[in-house]
Design a protein around this motif. Sequence first.
Motif, PDB file in Angstrom:
ATOM      1  N   VAL A   1       0.833  -1.203   0.000  1.00 49.21           N
ATOM      2  CA  VAL A   1       0.000   0.000   0.000  1.00 49.21           C
ATOM      3  C   VAL A   1       0.867   1.253   0.000  1.00 49.21           C
ATOM      4  O   VAL A   1       0.570   2.245  -0.676  1.00 49.21           O
ATOM      5  CB  VAL A   1      -0.955  -0.003   1.210  1.00 49.21           C
ATOM      6  N   LYS A   2       1.977   1.221   0.750  1.00 49.48           N
ATOM      7  CA  LYS A   2       2.866   2.380   0.835  1.00 49.48           C
ATOM      8  C   LYS A   2       3.621   2.636  -0.468  1.00 49.48           C
ATOM      9  O   LYS A   2       3.732   3.779  -0.928  1.00 49.48           O
ATOM     10  CB  LYS A   2       3.886   2.173   1.953  1.00 49.48           C
ATOM     11  N   ASN A   3       4.173   1.579  -1.037  1.00 49.95           N
ATOM     12  CA  ASN A   3       5.140   1.733  -2.121  1.00 49.95           C
ATOM     13  C   ASN A   3       4.685   1.205  -3.481  1.00 49.95           C
ATOM     14  O   ASN A   3       5.355   1.447  -4.490  1.00 49.95           O
ATOM     15  CB  ASN A   3       6.453   1.040  -1.742  1.00 49.95           C
ATOM     16  N   GLY A   4       3.588   0.470  -3.504  1.00 51.38           N
ATOM     17  CA  GLY A   4       3.127  -0.108  -4.757  1.00 51.38           C
ATOM     18  C   GLY A   4       2.540   0.933  -5.697  1.00 51.38           C
ATOM     19  O   GLY A   4       2.027   1.968  -5.271  1.00 51.38           O
ATOM     20  N   LYS A   5       2.648   0.664  -6.988  1.00 53.85           N
ATOM     21  CA  LYS A   5       2.078   1.541  -8.011  1.00 53.85           C
ATOM     22  C   LYS A   5       0.992   0.793  -8.762  1.00 53.85           C
ATOM     23  O   LYS A   5       1.106  -0.404  -9.032  1.00 53.85           O
ATOM     24  CB  LYS A   5       3.157   1.993  -8.993  1.00 53.85           C
ATOM     25  N   MET A   6      -0.055   1.512  -9.122  1.00 53.04           N
ATOM     26  CA  MET A   6      -1.166   0.903  -9.830  1.00 53.04           C
ATOM     27  C   MET A   6      -1.579   1.779 -11.002  1.00 53.04           C
ATOM     28  O   MET A   6      -1.391   3.006 -10.978  1.00 53.04           O
ATOM     29  CB  MET A   6      -2.351   0.705  -8.877  1.00 53.04           C
ATOM     30  N   ILE A   7      -2.132   1.151 -12.012  1.00 52.62           N
ATOM     31  CA  ILE A   7      -2.595   1.901 -13.189  1.00 52.62           C
ATOM     32  C   ILE A   7      -3.850   2.682 -12.827  1.00 52.62           C
ATOM     33  O   ILE A   7      -4.825   2.118 -12.339  1.00 52.62           O
ATOM     34  CB  ILE A   7      -2.888   0.959 -14.373  1.00 52.62           C
ATOM     35  N   ASP A   8      -3.793   3.980 -13.048  1.00 49.49           N
ATOM     36  CA  ASP A   8      -4.950   4.820 -12.799  1.00 49.49           C
ATOM     37  C   ASP A   8      -5.817   4.920 -14.056  1.00 49.49           C
ATOM     38  O   ASP A   8      -7.027   4.726 -14.008  1.00 49.49           O
ATOM     39  CB  ASP A   8      -4.497   6.210 -12.358  1.00 49.49           C
ATOM     40  N   ARG A   9      -5.152   5.192 -15.195  1.00 44.95           N
ATOM     41  CA  ARG A   9      -5.883   5.268 -16.456  1.00 44.95           C
ATOM     42  C   ARG A   9      -4.879   5.290 -17.602  1.00 44.95           C
ATOM     43  O   ARG A   9      -3.689   5.512 -17.392  1.00 44.95           O
ATOM     44  CB  ARG A   9      -6.767   6.522 -16.522  1.00 44.95           C
TER      45      ARG A   9
ATOM     46  N   SER B   1      -5.090   6.731   3.797  1.00 50.39           N
ATOM     47  CA  SER B   1      -4.175   7.824   4.111  1.00 50.39           C
ATOM     48  C   SER B   1      -3.059   7.405   5.066  1.00 50.39           C
ATOM     49  O   SER B   1      -1.985   8.016   5.081  1.00 50.39           O
ATOM     50  CB  SER B   1      -4.954   9.000   4.721  1.00 50.39           C
ATOM     51  N   CYS B   2      -3.312   6.376   5.873  1.00 54.57           N
ATOM     52  CA  CYS B   2      -2.300   5.927   6.843  1.00 54.57           C
ATOM     53  C   CYS B   2      -2.168   4.406   6.743  1.00 54.57           C
ATOM     54  O   CYS B   2      -2.803   3.673   7.513  1.00 54.57           O
ATOM     55  CB  CYS B   2      -2.693   6.352   8.252  1.00 54.57           C
ATOM     56  N   PRO B   3      -1.351   3.906   5.824  1.00 54.00           N
ATOM     57  CA  PRO B   3      -1.222   2.456   5.626  1.00 54.00           C
ATOM     58  C   PRO B   3      -0.825   1.685   6.879  1.00 54.00           C
ATOM     59  O   PRO B   3      -1.271   0.547   7.083  1.00 54.00           O
ATOM     60  CB  PRO B   3      -0.135   2.348   4.547  1.00 54.00           C
ATOM     61  N   ASP B   4      -0.007   2.281   7.745  1.00 56.60           N
ATOM     62  CA  ASP B   4       0.427   1.578   8.962  1.00 56.60           C
ATOM     63  C   ASP B   4      -0.751   1.229   9.870  1.00 56.60           C
ATOM     64  O   ASP B   4      -0.656   0.290  10.672  1.00 56.60           O
ATOM     65  CB  ASP B   4       1.434   2.429   9.736  1.00 56.60           C
ATOM     66  N   SER B   5      -1.840   1.976   9.762  1.00 61.79           N
ATOM     67  CA  SER B   5      -3.002   1.723  10.618  1.00 61.79           C
ATOM     68  C   SER B   5      -3.696   0.413  10.270  1.00 61.79           C
ATOM     69  O   SER B   5      -4.487  -0.102  11.071  1.00 61.79           O
ATOM     70  CB  SER B   5      -4.006   2.878  10.509  1.00 61.79           C
ATOM     71  N   LEU B   6      -3.433  -0.132   9.076  1.00 65.33           N
ATOM     72  CA  LEU B   6      -4.059  -1.397   8.687  1.00 65.33           C
ATOM     73  C   LEU B   6      -3.711  -2.523   9.655  1.00 65.33           C
ATOM     74  O   LEU B   6      -4.451  -3.501   9.769  1.00 65.33           O
ATOM     75  CB  LEU B   6      -3.616  -1.808   7.281  1.00 65.33           C
ATOM     76  N   ARG B   7      -2.611  -2.390  10.344  1.00 61.36           N
ATOM     77  CA  ARG B   7      -2.151  -3.432  11.260  1.00 61.36           C
ATOM     78  C   ARG B   7      -3.038  -3.568  12.500  1.00 61.36           C
ATOM     79  O   ARG B   7      -3.153  -4.642  13.089  1.00 61.36           O
ATOM     80  CB  ARG B   7      -0.725  -3.121  11.706  1.00 61.36           C
ATOM     81  N   TYR B   8      -3.671  -2.472  12.900  1.00 60.08           N
ATOM     82  CA  TYR B   8      -4.285  -2.428  14.225  1.00 60.08           C
ATOM     83  C   TYR B   8      -5.811  -2.471  14.207  1.00 60.08           C
ATOM     84  O   TYR B   8      -6.458  -1.957  13.302  1.00 60.08           O
ATOM     85  CB  TYR B   8      -3.840  -1.154  14.945  1.00 60.08           C
ATOM     86  N   VAL B   9      -6.358  -3.062  15.276  1.00 60.40           N
ATOM     87  CA  VAL B   9      -7.788  -2.964  15.544  1.00 60.40           C
ATOM     88  C   VAL B   9      -8.042  -1.505  15.931  1.00 60.40           C
ATOM     89  O   VAL B   9      -7.404  -0.998  16.856  1.00 60.40           O
ATOM     90  CB  VAL B   9      -8.199  -3.907  16.689  1.00 60.40           C
ATOM     91  N   PRO B  10      -8.945  -0.803  15.240  1.00 55.85           N
ATOM     92  CA  PRO B  10      -9.040   0.651  15.394  1.00 55.85           C
ATOM     93  C   PRO B  10      -9.667   1.151  16.684  1.00 55.85           C
ATOM     94  O   PRO B  10      -9.579   2.339  16.992  1.00 55.85           O
ATOM     95  CB  PRO B  10      -9.890   1.070  14.183  1.00 55.85           C
ATOM     96  N   VAL B  11     -10.327   0.291  17.452  1.00 54.77           N
ATOM     97  CA  VAL B  11     -10.946   0.709  18.717  1.00 54.77           C
ATOM     98  C   VAL B  11     -10.687  -0.363  19.766  1.00 54.77           C
ATOM     99  O   VAL B  11     -10.387  -1.520  19.451  1.00 54.77           O
ATOM    100  CB  VAL B  11     -12.475   0.920  18.572  1.00 54.77           C
ATOM    101  N   GLY B  12     -10.834   0.033  21.028  1.00 50.85           N
ATOM    102  CA  GLY B  12     -10.704  -0.951  22.097  1.00 50.85           C
ATOM    103  C   GLY B  12      -9.302  -1.018  22.674  1.00 50.85           C
ATOM    104  O   GLY B  12      -8.711   0.011  23.028  1.00 50.85           O
ATOM    105  N   ARG B  13      -8.757  -2.228  22.725  1.00 51.74           N
ATOM    106  CA  ARG B  13      -7.454  -2.448  23.345  1.00 51.74           C
ATOM    107  C   ARG B  13      -6.343  -1.783  22.526  1.00 51.74           C
ATOM    108  O   ARG B  13      -6.159  -2.086  21.351  1.00 51.74           O
ATOM    109  CB  ARG B  13      -7.184  -3.950  23.453  1.00 51.74           C
ATOM    110  N   GLU B  14      -5.599  -0.906  23.156  1.00 53.25           N
ATOM    111  CA  GLU B  14      -4.534  -0.187  22.468  1.00 53.25           C
ATOM    112  C   GLU B  14      -3.441  -1.152  21.995  1.00 53.25           C
ATOM    113  O   GLU B  14      -2.957  -1.976  22.759  1.00 53.25           O
ATOM    114  CB  GLU B  14      -3.924   0.870  23.389  1.00 53.25           C
TER     115      GLU B  14
END
Length: 228
Positions: A74-82, A125-138
């Motif tokens: 997600v951070k570094n990959g490139k994809m075809i837009d058009r 907007s924040c790829p690193d957040s994909l790792r974490y459960v967004p609510v609850g236990r920190e």
Amino acid sequence: MKKSVINWILVVCTLGLAYACYMSIYSDIAFDKKRAEREEIVKARLWEIRSAEEQYRMVYGWYCGTIDSLIDFVKNGKMIDRVVKEGELSDDQLEAGMTEREAVQKGIIKRDTIWVSAAERLGISCPDSLRYVPVGREGAEIQLRKKDAFNMKSNEWENLIEFRASMDDYMYGVDDKRVKNLKSALKKLHKNRADLFEDNADDLEGEWYGLRVGDLQDTGNKMAGNWD
């Protein structure tokens, strides 16, 4: 006098019982509301991971097996837009039977591929957040696993992916007793439950409760959520 005192005691007991009933109902409603709010946030995170996995598969032909590699994509990959096309075939060229492919080979028509970052294409907007459960236990992390399985219907090997957020994590700090009761109710209904990963025994009963996308045991799951 004695009768009046007894009546007052009865009134107080009745009011106390009514208040206790109200608080019990109110607490149940508040718990259900909090659960619904948190589960919607978790589902949104799981759908982000699903979108990233689908794009990864489009690029490489298989699902990503670790959250670290997926975040890197997600951070570094490139994809075809058009693909932008410049130039057109003239009427004379069309009448002569020239194809667009021939026009491209001769330089009459040019195509330019516009690339964008995977994060931009996916709206993450924040790829690193994909790792974490967004609510609850920190600091609680999303669990992700991948394996190959043989599909008896298609007679082919398939790449299966599964990622999940534990109820113990996203409901952390709400109401332990009600969470326990909720698990018991779900167990009877066989809902929001899955077998433990072999290397992740996260409770004493040998069961797991929470939200999950994909299923390592079901080749026909098609990356569906267990709440669908």
